[in-house]
Scaffold this active site. Structure first.
Site, PDB file in Angstrom:
ATOM      1  N   LYS A 109     -17.602  38.497 -27.714  1.00 33.04           N
ATOM      2  CA  LYS A 109     -16.328  38.788 -27.024  1.00 33.04           C
ATOM      3  C   LYS A 109     -15.470  39.770 -27.824  1.00 33.04           C
ATOM      4  O   LYS A 109     -14.868  40.669 -27.266  1.00 33.04           O
ATOM      5  CB  LYS A 109     -15.504  37.504 -26.809  1.00 33.04           C
ATOM      6  N   ARG A 144      -8.644  28.358 -24.383  1.00 33.19           N
ATOM      7  CA  ARG A 144      -9.883  27.709 -24.834  1.00 33.19           C
ATOM      8  C   ARG A 144      -9.965  26.271 -24.371  1.00 33.19           C
ATOM      9  O   ARG A 144     -10.962  25.605 -24.649  1.00 33.19           O
ATOM     10  CB  ARG A 144      -9.907  27.743 -26.348  1.00 33.19           C
ATOM     11  N   ARG A 154     -23.088  37.936 -38.513  1.00 33.78           N
ATOM     12  CA  ARG A 154     -21.889  38.756 -38.256  1.00 33.78           C
ATOM     13  C   ARG A 154     -21.118  39.048 -39.545  1.00 33.78           C
ATOM     14  O   ARG A 154     -20.947  38.181 -40.390  1.00 33.78           O
ATOM     15  CB  ARG A 154     -20.988  38.006 -37.276  1.00 33.78           C
ATOM     16  N   ARG A 177     -16.793  35.657 -42.094  1.00 32.88           N
ATOM     17  CA  ARG A 177     -15.710  34.722 -41.781  1.00 32.88           C
ATOM     18  C   ARG A 177     -16.118  33.318 -42.199  1.00 32.88           C
ATOM     19  O   ARG A 177     -17.268  32.920 -42.023  1.00 32.88           O
ATOM     20  CB  ARG A 177     -15.426  34.749 -40.276  1.00 32.88           C
ATOM     21  N   ARG A 217     -18.241  24.575 -33.982  1.00 30.01           N
ATOM     22  CA  ARG A 217     -17.642  25.476 -32.995  1.00 30.01           C
ATOM     23  C   ARG A 217     -18.389  25.437 -31.666  1.00 30.01           C
ATOM     24  O   ARG A 217     -17.775  25.479 -30.601  1.00 30.01           O
ATOM     25  CB  ARG A 217     -17.638  26.908 -33.531  1.00 30.01           C
TER      26      ARG A 217
HETATM   27  P1  AMP Z   1     -12.118  33.067 -32.762  1.00 32.43           P
HETATM   28  O1  AMP Z   1     -11.949  34.258 -33.628  1.00 32.43           O
HETATM   29  O2  AMP Z   1     -11.580  33.271 -31.375  1.00 32.43           O
HETATM   30  O3  AMP Z   1     -13.506  32.518 -32.764  1.00 32.43           O
HETATM   31  O4  AMP Z   1     -11.179  31.910 -33.384  1.00 32.43           O
HETATM   32  C1  AMP Z   1     -11.388  31.434 -34.700  1.00 32.43           C
HETATM   33  C2  AMP Z   1     -10.824  30.022 -34.810  1.00 32.43           C
HETATM   34  O5  AMP Z   1      -9.404  30.018 -34.555  1.00 32.43           O
HETATM   35  C3  AMP Z   1     -11.401  29.018 -33.817  1.00 32.43           C
HETATM   36  O6  AMP Z   1     -12.628  28.462 -34.264  1.00 32.43           O
HETATM   37  C4  AMP Z   1     -10.275  27.970 -33.772  1.00 32.43           C
HETATM   38  O7  AMP Z   1     -10.270  27.174 -34.933  1.00 32.43           O
HETATM   39  C5  AMP Z   1      -9.032  28.851 -33.836  1.00 32.43           C
HETATM   40  N1  AMP Z   1      -8.592  29.266 -32.480  1.00 32.43           N
HETATM   41  C6  AMP Z   1      -8.498  30.537 -32.016  1.00 32.43           C
HETATM   42  N2  AMP Z   1      -8.043  30.552 -30.758  1.00 32.43           N
HETATM   43  C7  AMP Z   1      -7.854  29.262 -30.402  1.00 32.43           C
HETATM   44  C8  AMP Z   1      -7.428  28.628 -29.210  1.00 32.43           C
HETATM   45  N3  AMP Z   1      -7.103  29.338 -28.115  1.00 32.43           N
HETATM   46  N4  AMP Z   1      -7.350  27.267 -29.196  1.00 32.43           N
HETATM   47  C9  AMP Z   1      -7.671  26.540 -30.282  1.00 32.43           C
HETATM   48  N5  AMP Z   1      -8.110  27.079 -31.438  1.00 32.43           N
HETATM   49  C10 AMP Z   1      -8.196  28.418 -31.521  1.00 32.43           C
END
Ligand code: AMP
Length: 257
Positions: free
Chosen positions: A43, A122, A161, A194, A205
């Site tokens: 994404k 989410r 990644r 990351r 996740r």
């Molecule tokens: P991402 O980069 O979108 O994969 O987000 C990294 C981490 O941030 C996720 O694994 C969650 O711990 C947190 N996170 C990001 N966006 C959300 C969301 N909309 N709701 C809950 N946790 C989030």
């Protein structure tokens, strides 16, 4: 070739009191898109590529948390400190914290250049809150793009990644290696893995995705907004597939778009 468009997204990343250096130009019919899909489906990469083509700003809630994680601990609110703990474990941050953060940034959703929401909503609760806000603000969503990929490919993508510390561009050790190891092709920033792309976090996740985020597919399908895209092939070919599907989508649903 023209320079890639890169908005610094200051108002989104640092909060509404910050000003974007180069705010996107307001356009007549901005794209307001949500990108859905399991972690690792690509994404972030697609949001980046779509930003180049559609100009809409890439708004990632994960990027906001990662930026907060780089700040001095004493400058963080207790809610943000707790949020970062959830994130490091690969678990979802509580809805109330995420929603406070997004609501504070409503200006970015109103931006005349449109937006590409990546990683938000989410959960169903987040999707309901967003729906209400968009209705109040009279900001119709164009579509919700759901990227689909088999789970074994997802795990391979996540573990390989690497992300640029500076401009957030994403690379992959095998599929999309940088020209120079550990260095971003675009801005020469350092590439890093990351914390939540490590194997123990990946499992958490993916479970969180199945439990909390996958139900959004039906939610948006029932609203007539879901556009599913196969996320196999190169990032560029997935982007072209997405753009073709979006063009066809707009032709079919001009009123909501
Ligand atoms: P991402 O980069 O979108 O994969 O987000 C990294 C981490 O941030 C996720 O694994 C969650 O711990 C947190 N996170 C990001 N966006 C959300 C969301 N909309 N709701 C809950 N946790 C989030």
């Amino acid at each position: 070739m023209a320079d890639p468009v890169k908005n610094d997204r200051a108002a989104w990343i640092q909060g509404p009191s910050a000003r974007c250096e180069t705010p996107p130009e307001a356009i007549a019919n901005p794209w307001r898109l949500i990108l859905l899909g399991a972690p690792g489906v690509g994404k972030g990469t697609q949001a980046d590529l779509l930003h180049q083509r559609l100009r809409a700003c890439h708004l990632s809630t994960g990027d906001v948390f990662r930026a907060a994680g780089k700040q001095n601990e004493c400058d963080l609110s207790p809610a943000m400190k707790a949020a970062l703990d959830y994130m490091r474990r690969g678990a979802l941050v509580p809805d109330a914290t995420v929603w406070d953060m997004v609501r504070e940034r409503t200006g970015c959703l109103r931006c005349g250049g449109g937006f590409l929401l990546d990683g938000f909503p989410r959960t169903l609760a987040q999707a309901e809150s967003l729906k209400q806000l968009m209705e109040t603000e009279n900001l119709p969503l164009t579509a919700v793009i759901n990227y689909e990929l088999p789970v074994n490919e997802i795990v391979a993508r996540l573990s390989g990644r690497r992300t640029c510390e500076k401009c957030k561009a994403e690379f992959h050790l095998v599929e999309r290696p940088p020209k120079k190891e550990g260095v971003c092709d675009r801005c020469s920033g350092r590439l890093y893995q990351r914390e939540d792309d490590r194997p123990e976090s990946i499992k958490v996740r993916l479970e969180a995705y199945d439990r909390s985020t996958a139900p959004l597919i039906s939610f948006y399908r029932e609203l007539g907004l879901l556009l599913s895209i196969e996320a196999t092939g190169s990032p560029e070919s997935i982007c072209e597939r997405t753009l073709a599907a979006l063009t066809a989508w707009r032709a079919l649903t001009p009123a909501s778009a």
